[in-house]
Scaffold this motif. Structure first.
Motif, PDB file in Angstrom:
ATOM      1  N   VAL A 127       0.824  -1.200   0.000  1.00 48.90           N
ATOM      2  CA  VAL A 127       0.000   0.000   0.000  1.00 48.90           C
ATOM      3  C   VAL A 127       0.864   1.258   0.000  1.00 48.90           C
ATOM      4  CG1 VAL A 127      -1.696   1.302   1.343  1.00 48.90           C
ATOM      5  CG2 VAL A 127      -1.942  -1.170   1.055  1.00 48.90           C
ATOM      6  N   ALA A 128       2.063   1.172   0.620  1.00 50.70           N
ATOM      7  CA  ALA A 128       2.917   2.357   0.732  1.00 50.70           C
ATOM      8  C   ALA A 128       3.656   2.659  -0.556  1.00 50.70           C
ATOM      9  CB  ALA A 128       3.925   2.157   1.869  1.00 50.70           C
ATOM     10  N   ASP A 129       3.610   1.777  -1.567  1.00 50.16           N
ATOM     11  CA  ASP A 129       4.300   1.994  -2.811  1.00 50.16           C
ATOM     12  C   ASP A 129       3.552   3.027  -3.660  1.00 50.16           C
ATOM     13  OD1 ASP A 129       6.175   0.227  -2.000  1.00 50.16           O
ATOM     14  OD2 ASP A 129       5.424  -1.456  -3.170  1.00 50.16           O
TER      15      ASP A 129
ATOM     16  N   SER B  12      -7.041  -1.019  -0.758  1.00 55.92           N
ATOM     17  CA  SER B  12      -6.594  -2.047   0.183  1.00 55.92           C
ATOM     18  C   SER B  12      -7.347  -3.355  -0.031  1.00 55.92           C
ATOM     19  CB  SER B  12      -6.792  -1.562   1.617  1.00 55.92           C
ATOM     20  OG  SER B  12      -6.011  -0.423   1.873  1.00 55.92           O
ATOM     21  N   ALA B  13      -8.623  -3.253  -0.360  1.00 57.02           N
ATOM     22  CA  ALA B  13      -9.398  -4.474  -0.611  1.00 57.02           C
ATOM     23  C   ALA B  13      -8.813  -5.247  -1.776  1.00 57.02           C
ATOM     24  CB  ALA B  13     -10.851  -4.111  -0.883  1.00 57.02           C
ATOM     25  N   SER B  14      -8.422  -4.541  -2.823  1.00 57.79           N
ATOM     26  CA  SER B  14      -7.826  -5.195  -3.990  1.00 57.79           C
ATOM     27  C   SER B  14      -6.526  -5.889  -3.620  1.00 57.79           C
ATOM     28  CB  SER B  14      -7.567  -4.154  -5.083  1.00 57.79           C
ATOM     29  OG  SER B  14      -6.835  -4.720  -6.146  1.00 57.79           O
TER      30      SER B  14
ATOM     31  N   ASP C 257     -11.566  -3.952  -7.806  1.00 60.12           N
ATOM     32  CA  ASP C 257     -12.619  -3.408  -6.941  1.00 60.12           C
ATOM     33  C   ASP C 257     -13.485  -4.553  -6.427  1.00 60.12           C
ATOM     34  OD1 ASP C 257     -14.384  -1.761  -5.615  1.00 60.12           O
ATOM     35  OD2 ASP C 257     -15.470  -1.155  -7.427  1.00 60.12           O
ATOM     36  N   PRO C 258     -12.933  -5.426  -5.590  1.00 59.56           N
ATOM     37  CA  PRO C 258     -13.697  -6.606  -5.161  1.00 59.56           C
ATOM     38  C   PRO C 258     -14.916  -6.281  -4.323  1.00 59.56           C
ATOM     39  CG  PRO C 258     -11.626  -6.436  -3.951  1.00 59.56           C
ATOM     40  CD  PRO C 258     -11.559  -5.422  -5.047  1.00 59.56           C
ATOM     41  N   LEU C 259     -14.935  -5.131  -3.671  1.00 56.32           N
ATOM     42  CA  LEU C 259     -16.110  -4.759  -2.895  1.00 56.32           C
ATOM     43  C   LEU C 259     -17.200  -4.157  -3.763  1.00 56.32           C
ATOM     44  CD1 LEU C 259     -14.488  -3.334   0.352  1.00 56.32           C
ATOM     45  CD2 LEU C 259     -15.328  -5.646  -0.112  1.00 56.32           C
ATOM     46  N   GLY C 260     -16.910  -4.004  -5.037  1.00 50.34           N
ATOM     47  CA  GLY C 260     -17.920  -3.494  -5.973  1.00 50.34           C
ATOM     48  C   GLY C 260     -18.752  -4.595  -6.594  1.00 50.34           C
TER      49      GLY C 260
END
Length: 399
Positions: free
Chosen positions: A16-18, A25-27, A390-393
Protein backbone atom coordinates in the motif's frame (compact mmCIF):
# COMPACT_ATOMS: atom_id res chain seq x y z
CA UNK A 1 25.20 -2.12 12.04
CA UNK A 2 23.23 -5.33 12.56
CA UNK A 3 22.17 -7.10 9.40
CA UNK A 4 18.48 -7.03 8.57
CA UNK A 5 16.94 -10.46 8.24
CA UNK A 6 15.66 -11.32 4.78
CA UNK A 7 11.88 -11.51 4.52
CA UNK A 8 10.43 -14.99 4.65
CA UNK A 9 8.18 -14.34 1.67
CA UNK A 10 8.18 -11.97 -1.26
CA UNK A 11 5.12 -10.95 -3.18
CA UNK A 12 4.47 -9.45 -6.62
CA UNK A 13 1.57 -7.52 -5.12
CA UNK A 14 2.45 -3.86 -4.54
CA UNK A 15 2.42 -2.74 -0.92
CA UNK A 16 0.00 0.00 0.00
CA UNK A 17 2.92 2.36 0.73
CA UNK A 18 4.30 1.99 -2.81
CA UNK A 19 3.63 4.44 -5.64
CA UNK A 20 0.60 2.63 -7.02
CA UNK A 21 -1.83 4.14 -4.53
CA UNK A 22 -4.82 3.85 -6.81
CA UNK A 23 -5.10 0.21 -5.88
CA UNK A 24 -7.44 -0.10 -2.95
CA UNK A 25 -6.59 -2.05 0.18
CA UNK A 26 -9.40 -4.47 -0.61
CA UNK A 27 -7.83 -5.19 -3.99
CA UNK A 28 -4.43 -5.79 -2.43
CA UNK A 29 -5.86 -8.30 0.04
CA UNK A 30 -7.79 -10.28 -2.56
CA UNK A 31 -4.77 -10.34 -4.87
CA UNK A 32 -2.73 -11.75 -2.00
CA UNK A 33 -5.26 -14.54 -1.54
CA UNK A 34 -5.19 -15.24 -5.29
CA UNK A 35 -1.40 -15.35 -5.37
CA UNK A 36 -0.65 -17.17 -2.12
CA UNK A 37 -3.81 -18.95 -1.00
CA UNK A 38 -4.43 -20.91 1.09
CA UNK A 39 -2.77 -18.25 3.21
CA UNK A 40 -3.02 -17.10 6.82
CA UNK A 41 -4.35 -13.62 7.52
CA UNK A 42 -1.15 -12.81 9.39
CA UNK A 43 0.82 -13.62 6.25
CA UNK A 44 -1.45 -11.40 4.16
CA UNK A 45 -0.80 -8.56 6.60
CA UNK A 46 2.96 -9.10 6.30
CA UNK A 47 2.84 -9.26 2.50
CA UNK A 48 0.66 -6.20 2.02
CA UNK A 49 1.75 -3.94 4.86
CA UNK A 50 -1.81 -3.66 6.12
CA UNK A 51 -2.70 -4.07 9.77
CA UNK A 52 -3.93 -7.50 10.92
CA UNK A 53 -7.23 -5.89 11.93
CA UNK A 54 -7.73 -4.47 8.42
CA UNK A 55 -6.92 -7.79 6.79
CA UNK A 56 -9.36 -9.59 9.08
CA UNK A 57 -12.11 -7.09 8.25
CA UNK A 58 -11.57 -7.39 4.52
CA UNK A 59 -11.47 -11.18 4.68
CA UNK A 60 -14.72 -11.22 6.63
CA UNK A 61 -16.38 -9.10 3.95
CA UNK A 62 -15.02 -11.25 1.14
CA UNK A 63 -16.35 -14.34 2.89
CA UNK A 64 -19.79 -12.71 3.13
CA UNK A 65 -19.67 -11.98 -0.59
CA UNK A 66 -18.67 -15.56 -1.35
CA UNK A 67 -15.30 -14.64 -2.83
CA UNK A 68 -13.13 -16.47 -0.27
CA UNK A 69 -13.53 -19.31 2.20
CA UNK A 70 -11.69 -20.62 5.20
CA UNK A 71 -9.60 -23.71 4.51
CA UNK A 72 -10.43 -25.81 7.54
CA UNK A 73 -8.62 -28.82 6.09
CA UNK A 74 -5.40 -26.82 6.14
CA UNK A 75 -5.84 -25.57 9.67
CA UNK A 76 -2.54 -25.82 11.47
CA UNK A 77 -1.05 -25.00 14.82
CA UNK A 78 2.40 -25.20 16.27
CA UNK A 79 0.92 -26.42 19.54
CA UNK A 80 1.00 -23.03 21.22
CA UNK A 81 -1.65 -20.33 20.96
CA UNK A 82 -4.54 -20.14 18.53
CA UNK A 83 -4.38 -22.29 15.38
CA UNK A 84 -4.02 -20.64 11.98
CA UNK A 85 -7.11 -20.74 9.77
CA UNK A 86 -5.90 -20.08 6.20
CA UNK A 87 -8.19 -18.46 3.65
CA UNK A 88 -8.41 -19.23 -0.04
CA UNK A 89 -10.46 -18.17 -3.04
CA UNK A 90 -13.88 -19.76 -3.24
CA UNK A 91 -13.91 -20.75 -6.90
CA UNK A 92 -17.01 -22.94 -6.57
CA UNK A 93 -19.72 -20.29 -6.57
CA UNK A 94 -19.13 -17.49 -9.05
CA UNK A 95 -18.08 -17.28 -12.68
CA UNK A 96 -17.66 -14.43 -15.13
CA UNK A 97 -18.93 -14.49 -18.68
CA UNK A 98 -16.48 -14.09 -21.53
CA UNK A 99 -17.15 -12.86 -25.06
CA UNK A 100 -14.35 -12.51 -27.61
CA UNK A 101 -15.29 -11.44 -31.12
CA UNK A 102 -12.78 -12.51 -33.76
CA UNK A 103 -13.08 -12.21 -37.53
CA UNK A 104 -14.43 -15.72 -38.27
CA UNK A 105 -16.27 -16.46 -35.03
CA UNK A 106 -17.17 -15.40 -31.51
CA UNK A 107 -15.86 -17.32 -28.51
CA UNK A 108 -18.15 -17.38 -25.46
CA UNK A 109 -17.02 -18.89 -22.18
CA UNK A 110 -17.36 -18.99 -18.42
CA UNK A 111 -14.28 -18.48 -16.24
CA UNK A 112 -13.88 -19.08 -12.52
CA UNK A 113 -12.20 -16.63 -10.16
CA UNK A 114 -8.78 -18.12 -10.93
CA UNK A 115 -9.15 -17.39 -14.64
CA UNK A 116 -9.75 -21.04 -15.54
CA UNK A 117 -12.17 -21.85 -18.33
CA UNK A 118 -15.20 -23.71 -16.96
CA UNK A 119 -17.12 -23.95 -20.23
CA UNK A 120 -16.84 -22.49 -23.72
CA UNK A 121 -18.09 -22.69 -27.27
CA UNK A 122 -17.38 -21.06 -30.61
CA UNK A 123 -20.20 -19.36 -32.47
CA UNK A 124 -19.39 -19.01 -36.16
CA UNK A 125 -20.48 -15.78 -37.75
CA UNK A 126 -23.48 -16.23 -40.02
CA UNK A 127 -23.20 -12.49 -40.60
CA UNK A 128 -21.11 -9.83 -38.88
CA UNK A 129 -23.67 -7.13 -38.17
CA UNK A 130 -23.02 -6.09 -34.55
CA UNK A 131 -26.59 -6.64 -33.36
CA UNK A 132 -26.65 -10.20 -34.69
CA UNK A 133 -23.19 -11.10 -33.35
CA UNK A 134 -23.88 -9.74 -29.87
CA UNK A 135 -27.33 -11.33 -29.65
CA UNK A 136 -25.92 -14.73 -30.54
CA UNK A 137 -23.09 -14.25 -28.04
CA UNK A 138 -25.62 -13.51 -25.29
CA UNK A 139 -27.60 -16.61 -26.25
CA UNK A 140 -24.40 -18.65 -26.10
CA UNK A 141 -23.60 -17.36 -22.62
CA UNK A 142 -27.11 -18.17 -21.44
CA UNK A 143 -26.75 -21.72 -22.73
CA UNK A 144 -23.40 -22.16 -20.96
CA UNK A 145 -24.85 -20.88 -17.69
CA UNK A 146 -27.83 -23.20 -18.01
CA UNK A 147 -25.40 -26.08 -18.39
CA UNK A 148 -23.40 -25.07 -15.31
CA UNK A 149 -25.84 -25.45 -12.42
CA UNK A 150 -24.77 -23.95 -9.12
CA UNK A 151 -22.71 -21.16 -10.71
CA UNK A 152 -23.74 -17.51 -10.73
CA UNK A 153 -22.33 -14.98 -13.16
CA UNK A 154 -20.94 -11.83 -11.61
CA UNK A 155 -20.52 -9.92 -14.86
CA UNK A 156 -19.44 -10.26 -18.48
CA UNK A 157 -16.13 -9.32 -20.06
CA UNK A 158 -15.93 -8.48 -23.76
CA UNK A 159 -12.74 -8.31 -25.82
CA UNK A 160 -12.01 -7.75 -29.49
CA UNK A 161 -9.29 -6.43 -31.73
CA UNK A 162 -9.35 -3.06 -33.40
CA UNK A 163 -10.03 0.18 -31.55
CA UNK A 164 -11.97 -0.58 -28.36
CA UNK A 165 -12.76 2.20 -25.88
CA UNK A 166 -12.90 0.78 -22.37
CA UNK A 167 -14.44 3.82 -20.71
CA UNK A 168 -17.44 4.13 -23.03
CA UNK A 169 -17.79 0.38 -23.58
CA UNK A 170 -17.65 0.89 -27.33
CA UNK A 171 -15.95 -0.77 -30.27
CA UNK A 172 -14.97 2.44 -32.00
CA UNK A 173 -13.62 0.77 -35.11
CA UNK A 174 -12.95 -2.79 -36.24
CA UNK A 175 -12.26 -2.58 -39.99
CA UNK A 176 -12.11 -6.34 -40.57
CA UNK A 177 -15.61 -6.75 -39.12
CA UNK A 178 -16.92 -3.48 -40.52
CA UNK A 179 -17.86 -2.24 -37.03
CA UNK A 180 -17.93 1.43 -36.12
CA UNK A 181 -19.12 3.02 -32.86
CA UNK A 182 -20.79 -0.15 -31.60
CA UNK A 183 -22.14 0.33 -28.01
CA UNK A 184 -21.18 -3.15 -26.84
CA UNK A 185 -21.65 -2.49 -23.12
CA UNK A 186 -25.18 -1.24 -23.67
CA UNK A 187 -26.22 -3.99 -26.09
CA UNK A 188 -24.73 -6.95 -24.22
CA UNK A 189 -25.97 -5.57 -20.92
CA UNK A 190 -29.51 -5.38 -22.27
CA UNK A 191 -29.32 -8.97 -23.51
CA UNK A 192 -27.73 -10.50 -20.40
CA UNK A 193 -28.96 -8.31 -17.56
CA UNK A 194 -25.41 -8.30 -16.16
CA UNK A 195 -22.71 -5.61 -15.83
CA UNK A 196 -20.53 -5.66 -18.96
CA UNK A 197 -16.89 -4.57 -19.12
CA UNK A 198 -15.21 -3.95 -22.46
CA UNK A 199 -11.58 -3.73 -23.61
CA UNK A 200 -9.21 -4.55 -26.45
CA UNK A 201 -7.94 -8.12 -26.51
CA UNK A 202 -4.22 -7.27 -26.29
CA UNK A 203 -4.84 -5.28 -23.11
CA UNK A 204 -7.14 -8.00 -21.80
CA UNK A 205 -4.40 -10.59 -22.24
CA UNK A 206 -1.85 -8.44 -20.42
CA UNK A 207 -4.27 -8.51 -17.50
CA UNK A 208 -4.59 -12.29 -17.82
CA UNK A 209 -0.82 -12.72 -17.79
CA UNK A 210 -0.28 -10.51 -14.74
CA UNK A 211 -3.15 -12.07 -12.78
CA UNK A 212 -2.97 -15.75 -13.73
CA UNK A 213 -0.07 -16.29 -16.13
CA UNK A 214 3.66 -16.22 -16.45
CA UNK A 215 4.00 -12.44 -16.04
CA UNK A 216 2.86 -12.38 -12.41
CA UNK A 217 5.26 -10.20 -10.44
CA UNK A 218 6.77 -8.49 -13.49
CA UNK A 219 7.12 -4.75 -13.13
CA UNK A 220 6.49 -4.11 -16.82
CA UNK A 221 4.98 -6.32 -19.50
CA UNK A 222 4.59 -5.93 -23.25
CA UNK A 223 2.04 -8.09 -25.05
CA UNK A 224 1.94 -8.51 -28.81
CA UNK A 225 -1.11 -10.16 -30.38
CA UNK A 226 -0.65 -11.45 -33.92
CA UNK A 227 -3.84 -13.04 -35.23
CA UNK A 228 -6.04 -11.68 -38.00
CA UNK A 229 -5.67 -8.43 -36.07
CA UNK A 230 -2.21 -7.32 -34.93
CA UNK A 231 -1.99 -5.04 -31.91
CA UNK A 232 -0.06 -4.57 -28.68
CA UNK A 233 -0.45 -3.56 -25.05
CA UNK A 234 1.93 -2.36 -22.36
CA UNK A 235 1.60 -2.51 -18.58
CA UNK A 236 3.79 -0.95 -15.90
CA UNK A 237 3.42 -1.36 -12.15
CA UNK A 238 0.29 -3.45 -12.65
CA UNK A 239 -1.45 -0.80 -14.76
CA UNK A 240 -2.21 -1.25 -18.45
CA UNK A 241 -1.70 1.88 -20.51
CA UNK A 242 -4.84 2.86 -22.44
CA UNK A 243 -4.19 6.40 -23.60
CA UNK A 244 -6.88 8.90 -24.65
CA UNK A 245 -10.02 6.99 -25.65
CA UNK A 246 -8.08 3.72 -25.36
CA UNK A 247 -6.12 4.14 -28.58
CA UNK A 248 -2.80 2.85 -27.18
CA UNK A 249 -1.37 -0.23 -28.85
CA UNK A 250 -2.58 0.47 -32.38
CA UNK A 251 0.40 -0.87 -34.34
CA UNK A 252 -1.42 -2.39 -37.33
CA UNK A 253 -0.07 0.17 -39.76
CA UNK A 254 3.53 0.35 -38.64
CA UNK A 255 5.66 0.01 -41.79
CA UNK A 256 7.66 -3.19 -42.27
CA UNK A 257 10.88 -2.71 -44.27
CA UNK A 258 10.78 -4.99 -47.30
CA UNK A 259 7.08 -5.75 -46.86
CA UNK A 260 5.13 -6.75 -49.97
CA UNK A 261 1.55 -7.13 -48.78
CA UNK A 262 -1.02 -4.53 -49.77
CA UNK A 263 -2.92 -3.31 -46.73
CA UNK A 264 -6.61 -2.40 -46.63
CA UNK A 265 -5.47 1.18 -46.04
CA UNK A 266 -3.92 1.21 -49.52
CA UNK A 267 -0.29 1.18 -48.47
CA UNK A 268 2.17 -1.68 -48.88
CA UNK A 269 4.02 -3.35 -46.02
CA UNK A 270 1.86 -2.49 -43.00
CA UNK A 271 2.56 -4.73 -40.01
CA UNK A 272 -0.92 -6.25 -39.85
CA UNK A 273 -1.01 -7.00 -43.57
CA UNK A 274 2.35 -8.77 -43.32
CA UNK A 275 1.63 -10.76 -40.15
CA UNK A 276 -2.09 -11.43 -40.36
CA UNK A 277 -3.32 -15.02 -40.17
CA UNK A 278 -5.27 -14.21 -43.33
CA UNK A 279 -1.95 -13.64 -45.08
CA UNK A 280 -0.52 -16.87 -43.65
CA UNK A 281 -3.51 -18.89 -44.87
CA UNK A 282 -3.47 -17.26 -48.31
CA UNK A 283 0.19 -18.12 -48.73
CA UNK A 284 -0.52 -21.67 -47.56
CA UNK A 285 -3.30 -21.94 -50.15
CA UNK A 286 -0.98 -20.70 -52.88
CA UNK A 287 1.53 -23.37 -51.86
CA UNK A 288 -1.15 -26.07 -51.98
CA UNK A 289 -0.87 -26.83 -48.26
CA UNK A 290 -4.44 -26.03 -47.21
CA UNK A 291 -7.62 -25.00 -48.97
CA UNK A 292 -9.25 -23.01 -46.16
CA UNK A 293 -8.67 -20.06 -43.87
CA UNK A 294 -8.04 -21.84 -40.56
CA UNK A 295 -4.41 -21.25 -39.49
CA UNK A 296 -4.52 -24.37 -37.31
CA UNK A 297 -4.60 -26.38 -40.52
CA UNK A 298 -1.21 -24.91 -41.39
CA UNK A 299 0.04 -25.91 -37.94
CA UNK A 300 -1.36 -29.39 -38.52
CA UNK A 301 0.37 -29.69 -41.87
CA UNK A 302 3.67 -28.67 -40.28
CA UNK A 303 3.18 -31.25 -37.53
CA UNK A 304 2.63 -33.85 -40.25
CA UNK A 305 6.01 -32.96 -41.76
CA UNK A 306 5.12 -30.61 -44.62
CA UNK A 307 8.34 -28.58 -45.11
CA UNK A 308 6.57 -25.64 -46.75
CA UNK A 309 4.15 -25.33 -43.85
CA UNK A 310 7.10 -25.35 -41.45
CA UNK A 311 8.79 -22.67 -43.51
CA UNK A 312 5.70 -20.44 -43.63
CA UNK A 313 5.26 -20.67 -39.87
CA UNK A 314 8.89 -20.05 -38.95
CA UNK A 315 9.20 -17.15 -41.41
CA UNK A 316 6.08 -15.57 -39.91
CA UNK A 317 7.50 -16.01 -36.42
CA UNK A 318 10.71 -14.31 -37.54
CA UNK A 319 8.73 -11.33 -38.79
CA UNK A 320 6.88 -11.21 -35.48
CA UNK A 321 10.27 -11.30 -33.75
CA UNK A 322 11.40 -8.23 -35.69
CA UNK A 323 8.29 -6.40 -34.55
CA UNK A 324 9.01 -7.45 -30.98
CA UNK A 325 12.55 -6.13 -31.33
CA UNK A 326 11.28 -2.73 -32.42
CA UNK A 327 8.85 -2.52 -29.52
CA UNK A 328 11.54 -3.64 -27.09
CA UNK A 329 13.74 -0.78 -28.22
CA UNK A 330 10.96 1.73 -27.60
CA UNK A 331 9.39 0.40 -24.38
CA UNK A 332 12.14 -1.70 -22.74
CA UNK A 333 9.78 -3.96 -20.76
CA UNK A 334 10.89 -6.53 -18.22
CA UNK A 335 8.78 -9.26 -19.85
CA UNK A 336 7.36 -9.79 -23.34
CA UNK A 337 4.44 -12.12 -24.04
CA UNK A 338 3.50 -12.95 -27.62
CA UNK A 339 0.24 -14.50 -28.74
CA UNK A 340 1.07 -15.99 -32.13
CA UNK A 341 -0.02 -19.35 -33.41
CA UNK A 342 3.40 -20.60 -34.46
CA UNK A 343 5.24 -20.03 -31.18
CA UNK A 344 2.33 -21.35 -29.13
CA UNK A 345 2.62 -24.79 -30.73
CA UNK A 346 6.13 -25.13 -32.16
CA UNK A 347 9.49 -24.78 -30.47
CA UNK A 348 11.22 -24.01 -33.79
CA UNK A 349 8.94 -21.00 -34.25
CA UNK A 350 9.76 -19.72 -30.76
CA UNK A 351 13.46 -20.18 -31.52
CA UNK A 352 13.06 -18.30 -34.81
CA UNK A 353 11.29 -15.42 -33.07
CA UNK A 354 13.89 -15.15 -30.32
CA UNK A 355 16.71 -15.14 -32.90
CA UNK A 356 15.32 -11.83 -34.18
CA UNK A 357 15.54 -10.28 -30.72
CA UNK A 358 18.71 -8.93 -29.14
CA UNK A 359 20.49 -11.90 -27.60
CA UNK A 360 20.44 -10.52 -24.08
CA UNK A 361 16.68 -9.96 -24.25
CA UNK A 362 15.57 -13.12 -26.04
CA UNK A 363 14.90 -15.07 -22.84
CA UNK A 364 12.43 -12.38 -21.69
CA UNK A 365 10.13 -13.28 -24.60
CA UNK A 366 7.63 -16.08 -24.06
CA UNK A 367 4.45 -17.36 -25.69
CA UNK A 368 0.99 -16.88 -24.21
CA UNK A 369 0.34 -18.74 -20.97
CA UNK A 370 -3.03 -19.81 -22.40
CA UNK A 371 -2.33 -21.54 -25.74
CA UNK A 372 -5.48 -23.65 -25.73
CA UNK A 373 -7.87 -21.01 -24.42
CA UNK A 374 -6.42 -17.63 -25.31
CA UNK A 375 -9.61 -16.07 -26.75
CA UNK A 376 -11.83 -17.35 -23.95
CA UNK A 377 -9.36 -16.04 -21.38
CA UNK A 378 -9.16 -12.66 -23.11
CA UNK A 379 -12.83 -11.84 -22.68
CA UNK A 380 -13.04 -13.21 -19.15
CA UNK A 381 -9.95 -11.34 -18.02
CA UNK A 382 -11.60 -8.02 -18.82
CA UNK A 383 -14.17 -8.84 -16.15
CA UNK A 384 -11.74 -10.43 -13.70
CA UNK A 385 -9.44 -7.42 -13.86
CA UNK A 386 -12.36 -5.27 -12.70
CA UNK A 387 -13.17 -7.74 -9.92
CA UNK A 388 -9.62 -7.79 -8.55
CA UNK A 389 -9.33 -4.01 -8.75
CA UNK A 390 -12.62 -3.41 -6.94
CA UNK A 391 -13.70 -6.61 -5.16
CA UNK A 392 -16.11 -4.76 -2.90
CA UNK A 393 -17.92 -3.49 -5.97
CA UNK A 394 -19.43 -6.92 -6.62
CA UNK A 395 -23.05 -6.40 -7.58
CA UNK A 396 -25.29 -7.23 -4.61
CA UNK A 397 -27.92 -8.60 -6.99
CA UNK A 398 -25.85 -11.74 -7.57
CA UNK A 399 -25.17 -12.46 -3.92
Amino acid sequence: MPRTAAPLLTSPIPRVADSDRRRTSASVVLRAVLEHGPVARSTIARLTGLSPASVTAYCARFAELGLIRESAELRRSGGVGRPHQPVDLDDSRFVVGSVHVAVPHTTVALLDLRGRVVARREVKHERTEPAAVLARAADGLAALLAGTPGSKALCVGFAAGGWVDRDSGTVVEHPLLGWREVPVREVLGAHTGLPVHVDGHARALVNAERLFGGARGSRSVLHLFAGNVVDAAFATNDEVHHGPRSQAGAIAHLPVPGGTETCDCGRVGCLQAELSERTLCRRAQEAGIVDGVNPMHVVGAAAAGDPMAVRLLTERSRRVGRAVGLLLDVLNPERVVVTEIGIMYREDCLTALREEVEAGRAATVSPSSFPDSVLAVAGGSVALDILYRDPLGVSPEVI
